[in-house]
Write a protein that holds these residues in place. Sequence first.
Motif, short mmCIF file in Angstrom:
data_model
loop_
_atom_site.label_atom_id
_atom_site.label_comp_id
_atom_site.label_asym_id
_atom_site.label_seq_id
_atom_site.Cartn_x
_atom_site.Cartn_y
_atom_site.Cartn_z
N VAL A 37 0.83 -1.20 0.00
CA VAL A 37 0.00 0.00 0.00
C VAL A 37 0.87 1.25 0.00
CG1 VAL A 37 -1.72 1.32 1.31
CG2 VAL A 37 -1.95 -1.16 1.09
N ASP A 41 0.94 4.16 -2.94
CA ASP A 41 0.66 5.57 -2.65
C ASP A 41 1.84 6.47 -3.01
OD1 ASP A 41 -1.84 4.88 -1.72
OD2 ASP A 41 -1.27 4.88 0.40
N ASP A 47 -3.79 1.08 -7.45
CA ASP A 47 -4.10 -0.21 -6.82
C ASP A 47 -5.30 -0.89 -7.47
OD1 ASP A 47 -3.55 -2.29 -5.14
OD2 ASP A 47 -4.17 -1.30 -3.29
N THR A 190 -2.52 5.91 2.49
CA THR A 190 -3.80 5.32 2.88
C THR A 190 -3.61 4.40 4.07
OG1 THR A 190 -4.33 5.31 0.52
CG2 THR A 190 -5.78 4.05 1.97
N ARG A 195 -7.70 -0.13 3.23
CA ARG A 195 -7.51 -0.61 1.85
C ARG A 195 -7.82 -2.10 1.77
NH1 ARG A 195 -3.77 1.03 -2.12
NH2 ARG A 195 -4.04 3.13 -1.30
N TRP A 196 -7.40 -2.85 2.78
CA TRP A 196 -7.65 -4.29 2.81
C TRP A 196 -9.14 -4.56 2.90
CZ3 TRP A 196 -9.86 -7.97 5.96
CH2 TRP A 196 -9.49 -9.30 5.72
N LYS A 198 -11.61 -2.70 1.90
CA LYS A 198 -12.24 -2.37 0.63
C LYS A 198 -11.94 -3.44 -0.42
CE LYS A 198 -12.55 2.65 1.11
NZ LYS A 198 -12.10 3.98 0.58
#
Length: 206
Positions: A37, A41, A47, A190, A195-196, A198
């Motif tokens: 991640v 970024d 991603d 992020t 993020r995981w 989502k």
Amino acid sequence: MVYQKILRFRISLSGSEPEIWREIDVPDHYQFWELHVAIQDAMGWLDYHLFTFSPRKQGPTKGKPIGLPESEHDDSLIAAWDLPVKKYFTTLGNTIDYIYDFGDNWHHEVMLVGMFLAPMDSDYPQCLIGERACPPEDCGGMFGYQNLLEVLSDQEHEDYADMVEWLKGHAKNYWPYKPESFKCKKVKFTDPYLRWCKAFNQPYEP
């Protein structure tokens, strides 16, 4: 004062000329999902695609790639959230290959270039320095990227208008695209857990 250990990485996009690169600091408790991640970024990727880390040494992975398993029974690779980066990056100069988007095949070299202590209340990850903008997503890999730059350099090119329209209509509006432009201060990191959640359609429980 209480301190935390920080790992400094240099990320270089292989085949880019002039070189597209970043230098970032992350906490040493990060696992490879969190490093993924942070790389996304810092580089400027969106991603949208799969990724894998390909070890250059046996180490704790025994040569297995690190990435996203297809199921809990998939033993062809190591789940990125199961392996702390410090288990692999034990010595300065340790390097791993990071491949993003198996279609465009963006290949990055990730090298450990520093280890130091920082106050526990310091905010990490951080992007320290870098050069040049990230290529637009889905532009066709390094060959497509070089073609994009060639087209944009000539307003009389037959594909110029179509290329500009594509950049404007992208999920991220890339226009005007400035390949030489990069500013660390604009990098926003992020929450890797968000993020995981989502990515796997899980409820976010901070």
